[in-house]
Design a protein around this motif. Structure first.
Motif, PDB file in Angstrom:
ATOM      1  N   ILE A 351     -16.301  33.581 -16.507  1.00 22.51           N
ATOM      2  CA  ILE A 351     -16.863  32.365 -15.903  1.00 22.51           C
ATOM      3  C   ILE A 351     -16.168  32.076 -14.582  1.00 22.51           C
ATOM      4  CG2 ILE A 351     -17.071  29.853 -16.140  1.00 22.51           C
ATOM      5  CD1 ILE A 351     -17.399  30.260 -19.135  1.00 22.51           C
ATOM      6  N   TRP A 352     -14.844  32.104 -14.605  1.00 27.91           N
ATOM      7  CA  TRP A 352     -14.088  31.768 -13.386  1.00 27.91           C
ATOM      8  C   TRP A 352     -14.232  32.858 -12.333  1.00 27.91           C
ATOM      9  CZ3 TRP A 352     -14.290  27.549 -15.561  1.00 27.91           C
ATOM     10  CH2 TRP A 352     -13.694  27.226 -16.770  1.00 27.91           C
ATOM     11  N   ALA A 353     -14.070  34.132 -12.729  1.00 30.04           N
ATOM     12  CA  ALA A 353     -14.080  35.231 -11.759  1.00 30.04           C
ATOM     13  C   ALA A 353     -15.436  35.387 -11.082  1.00 30.04           C
ATOM     14  CB  ALA A 353     -13.684  36.536 -12.453  1.00 30.04           C
ATOM     15  N   PHE A 354     -16.506  35.365 -11.872  1.00 34.70           N
ATOM     16  CA  PHE A 354     -17.835  35.560 -11.300  1.00 34.70           C
ATOM     17  C   PHE A 354     -18.290  34.324 -10.530  1.00 34.70           C
ATOM     18  CE2 PHE A 354     -18.371  38.603 -14.966  1.00 34.70           C
ATOM     19  CZ  PHE A 354     -18.195  39.737 -14.180  1.00 34.70           C
ATOM     20  N   GLY A 355     -17.892  33.158 -10.998  1.00 36.00           N
ATOM     21  CA  GLY A 355     -18.246  31.941 -10.274  1.00 36.00           C
ATOM     22  C   GLY A 355     -17.656  31.930  -8.878  1.00 36.00           C
ATOM     23  N   ILE A 356     -16.369  32.271  -8.765  1.00 37.94           N
ATOM     24  CA  ILE A 356     -15.720  32.290  -7.454  1.00 37.94           C
ATOM     25  C   ILE A 356     -16.352  33.337  -6.555  1.00 37.94           C
ATOM     26  CG2 ILE A 356     -13.542  32.585  -6.221  1.00 37.94           C
ATOM     27  CD1 ILE A 356     -12.141  31.928  -8.919  1.00 37.94           C
ATOM     28  N   HIS A 357     -16.585  34.525  -7.091  1.00 36.62           N
ATOM     29  CA  HIS A 357     -17.165  35.587  -6.270  1.00 36.62           C
ATOM     30  C   HIS A 357     -18.536  35.183  -5.745  1.00 36.62           C
ATOM     31  CE1 HIS A 357     -18.216  39.463  -4.712  1.00 36.62           C
ATOM     32  NE2 HIS A 357     -19.246  39.579  -5.530  1.00 36.62           N
ATOM     33  N   GLY A 358     -19.357  34.583  -6.593  1.00 43.11           N
ATOM     34  CA  GLY A 358     -20.689  34.180  -6.155  1.00 43.11           C
ATOM     35  C   GLY A 358     -20.658  33.140  -5.050  1.00 43.11           C
ATOM     36  N   ILE A 359     -19.746  32.169  -5.173  1.00 46.63           N
ATOM     37  CA  ILE A 359     -19.724  31.083  -4.193  1.00 46.63           C
ATOM     38  C   ILE A 359     -19.101  31.535  -2.873  1.00 46.63           C
ATOM     39  CG2 ILE A 359     -17.491  29.937  -4.545  1.00 46.63           C
ATOM     40  CD1 ILE A 359     -20.840  28.117  -4.706  1.00 46.63           C
ATOM     41  N   VAL A 360     -18.112  32.443  -2.922  1.00 43.81           N
ATOM     42  CA  VAL A 360     -17.451  32.893  -1.688  1.00 43.81           C
ATOM     43  C   VAL A 360     -18.275  33.976  -0.993  1.00 43.81           C
ATOM     44  CG1 VAL A 360     -15.403  34.013  -0.736  1.00 43.81           C
ATOM     45  CG2 VAL A 360     -15.150  32.259  -2.489  1.00 43.81           C
ATOM     46  N   ALA A 361     -18.536  35.080  -1.691  1.00 47.48           N
ATOM     47  CA  ALA A 361     -19.224  36.207  -1.064  1.00 47.48           C
ATOM     48  C   ALA A 361     -20.700  35.925  -0.828  1.00 47.48           C
ATOM     49  CB  ALA A 361     -19.074  37.459  -1.924  1.00 47.48           C
ATOM     50  N   GLY A 362     -21.309  35.092  -1.681  1.00 43.61           N
ATOM     51  CA  GLY A 362     -22.724  34.815  -1.548  1.00 43.61           C
ATOM     52  C   GLY A 362     -23.012  33.569  -0.743  1.00 43.61           C
ATOM     53  N   THR A 363     -22.690  32.400  -1.304  1.00 43.45           N
ATOM     54  CA  THR A 363     -23.064  31.134  -0.676  1.00 43.45           C
ATOM     55  C   THR A 363     -22.303  30.890   0.622  1.00 43.45           C
ATOM     56  OG1 THR A 363     -23.445  30.283  -2.897  1.00 43.45           O
ATOM     57  CG2 THR A 363     -23.413  28.685  -1.110  1.00 43.45           C
ATOM     58  N   CYS A 364     -20.994  31.097   0.629  1.00 48.73           N
ATOM     59  CA  CYS A 364     -20.215  30.848   1.852  1.00 48.73           C
ATOM     60  C   CYS A 364     -20.592  31.789   2.987  1.00 48.73           C
ATOM     61  CB  CYS A 364     -18.720  30.966   1.559  1.00 48.73           C
ATOM     62  SG  CYS A 364     -18.037  29.572   0.638  1.00 48.73           S
ATOM     63  N   SER A 365     -20.975  33.011   2.653  1.00 47.67           N
ATOM     64  CA  SER A 365     -21.381  33.936   3.720  1.00 47.67           C
ATOM     65  C   SER A 365     -22.655  33.449   4.392  1.00 47.67           C
ATOM     66  CB  SER A 365     -21.576  35.351   3.159  1.00 47.67           C
ATOM     67  OG  SER A 365     -22.669  35.411   2.258  1.00 47.67           O
ATOM     68  N   MET A 366     -23.574  32.850   3.618  1.00 49.33           N
ATOM     69  CA  MET A 366     -24.789  32.290   4.209  1.00 49.33           C
ATOM     70  C   MET A 366     -24.478  31.016   4.987  1.00 49.33           C
ATOM     71  SD  MET A 366     -27.851  32.907   1.434  1.00 49.33           S
ATOM     72  CE  MET A 366     -27.050  32.202  -0.008  1.00 49.33           C
ATOM     73  N   ASP A 367     -23.636  30.151   4.407  1.00 45.73           N
ATOM     74  CA  ASP A 367     -23.319  28.872   5.044  1.00 45.73           C
ATOM     75  C   ASP A 367     -22.615  29.068   6.384  1.00 45.73           C
ATOM     76  OD1 ASP A 367     -24.416  27.640   2.878  1.00 45.73           O
ATOM     77  OD2 ASP A 367     -22.533  26.823   2.091  1.00 45.73           O
ATOM     78  N   PHE A 368     -21.533  29.842   6.389  1.00 49.26           N
ATOM     79  CA  PHE A 368     -20.685  29.951   7.576  1.00 49.26           C
ATOM     80  C   PHE A 368     -21.087  31.108   8.488  1.00 49.26           C
ATOM     81  CE2 PHE A 368     -18.108  27.539   4.558  1.00 49.26           C
ATOM     82  CZ  PHE A 368     -17.720  26.469   5.346  1.00 49.26           C
TER      83      PHE A 368
END
Length: 440
Positions: A351-368
């Protein structure tokens, strides 16, 4: 051309949402199939080590070499995907990966398994290079279809689709190894990839305007750029990506995620086999294989929901919390008093590992990264992530060989602590803040 202009950033017409689903779902399920193939090496790890009498450090050569090939591919293919488009990059990556998996199964069938480390290291590295196309392509395509205020929740839904790939890898892959010759764990994903390649070819488009709808302002880092509609050049990437302080910190964070996520994924099967004698094809292994799937779904949905609804679409606060929770959970895993408790803790760690990876590599890459630079930013993040993953191959394998399974926790937890600290630095960052712009 149909109008998909928004009255507010979240109010898309129903027909647009339906067409968007036909765009992202085949893309997402194709990536899930890629996961099925990518993690087949982890599924086969305990059996390969036993069949060929390999140490963890020896087998770590295969996974570390593949991770570094993936990292190099992401750096090369990020800027490439900006120019050729995400759809074309995805089609290249899926087809190339399918061919390499078929060749891997063929080579082993023909007897190259006598040099198993060399065979798998070369084949896995080439496969990972092709898969790196897809890592940057999915962010490039999705960024044009979703407003920044939708991306946290969408990231959770997206991770739910991707998480099915974990089940296909460990659940179905474990069954395939039990019923067929073990190298079919590489062949079956290849056949699935070819099916998804065909579906993507007919359905996936780079942006709404290619599907008959108007493009719109997605509210990310590209929105304020007066030249956002011009082709990407190296000057733009240098100013807005390579000198961006927030992107640099997020990249370092994703290195830590690579160590913690792959440190978990690569060794939980060996841990259960050595400590509790659980092997692929058994009912107990099947239950354990649900950990990455359920954990991936729960982690992706929860971190995306909390970041959008509780933190105003700020991603770092929830990532920080998840890093700290993984430290606790890894300790409880290596100290598990029973097999059932260990299986539950594998799920919770996921839960923790995949959640962080999704938000950093996925969502943050689109946002920033913005719609204009997202493929390059995604490439940087994924490259650094897989450099971290390479550390979890040879070095972590050696540490476990030398000091036992408590080294699993001792190795991963410092990287989680560093990641949490970096997220505190970025606690209040959003794409619109000045401190997310280029330095200097």
């Amino acid at each position: 051309m149909k109008d998909s202009t928004l009255e507010s950033p979240m109010q898309h017409p129903k027909d647009y949402r339906a067409r968007r689903f036909l765009n992202w779902f085949p893309l997402g399920f194709s990536y899930a199939v890629l996961y099925m193939g990518r993690f087949s090496i982890e599924v086969a790890t305990p059996l390969i080590m036993e069949l060929f009498n390999l140490t963890k450090a020896q087998f770590g050569v295969v996974t570390s070499t593949g991770s570094n090939a993936y990292a190099l591919g992401c750096l090369i293919n990020g800027p490439t995907s900006e120019r050729i488009g995400g759809r074309k990059a995805m089609l290249i990556g899926v087809l190339g990966s399918a061919i390499m998996f078929l060749l891997t199964g063929l080579f082993i069938h023909l007897g190259f398994a006598t040099r198993i480390v060399l065979t798998l290291a070369i084949a896995y590295s080439l496969n990972q290079y092709f898969q790196s196309f897809c890592a940057v392509a999915v962010s490039k395509v999705n960024a044009a279809w979703f407003h920044v205020r939708e991306r946290g929740v969408f990231g959770g839904i997206w991770n739910t689709v991707l998480a099915s790939g974990y089940f296909m890898a460990w659940g179905i892959g474990g069954y395939v190894m039990h019923v067929f010759p073990w190298y079919f764990v590489f062949i079956v994903p290849a056949l699935c990839m070819l099916v998804m390649w065909t579906i993507m070819f007919f359905l996936v488009r780079n942006k709404p305007s290619e599907a008959g709808y108007k493009d719109f302002d997605t509210g990310d880092a590209s929105s304020a750029d007066p030249d956002k509609d011009k082709p990407v050049d190296w000057g733009y990437l240098w100013r807005h990506v390579f000198l961006n302080k927030v992107i640099i910190i997020l990249a370092i964070t994703d290195f830590c995620v690579g160590v913690s996520r792959y440190g978990l994924l690569r060794w939980w099967g060996s841990y259960l086999k050595e400590i509790y004698h659980v092997v692929p094809g058994t009912a107990l292994y099947w239950y354990a294989s649900l950990g990455p799937t359920i954990g991936g779904v729960a982690g992706g949905l929860s971190i995306g929901y909390f970041s959008d609804k509780l933190f105003g679409s700020r991603r770092p606060p929830v990532a920080c919390i998840f890093f700290l929770l993984q430290i606790v959970s890894m300790y409880l895993l290596v100290k598990a008093p029973s097999m059932s408790f260990a299986v539950v803790m594998i799920l919770i760690n996921c839960i923790w590992a995949f959640g962080i990876h999704g938000i950093v590599a996925g969502t943050c890459s689109m946002d920033f990264g913005g719609t204009k630079g997202v493929a390059t930013v995604s490439g940087i993040f994924n490259a650094i992530h897989y450099v971290g993953a390479s550390v979890s191959g040879v070095l972590l394998g050696y540490a476990i060989d030398k000091w036992g399974w408590f080294a699993w926790f001792s190795f991963i937890s410092p990287f989680c602590a560093i990641g949490a600290f970096l997220m505190i630095i970025l606690w209040n960052e959003t794409p619109s803040k000045k401190c997310g712009s280029a330095a200097g």
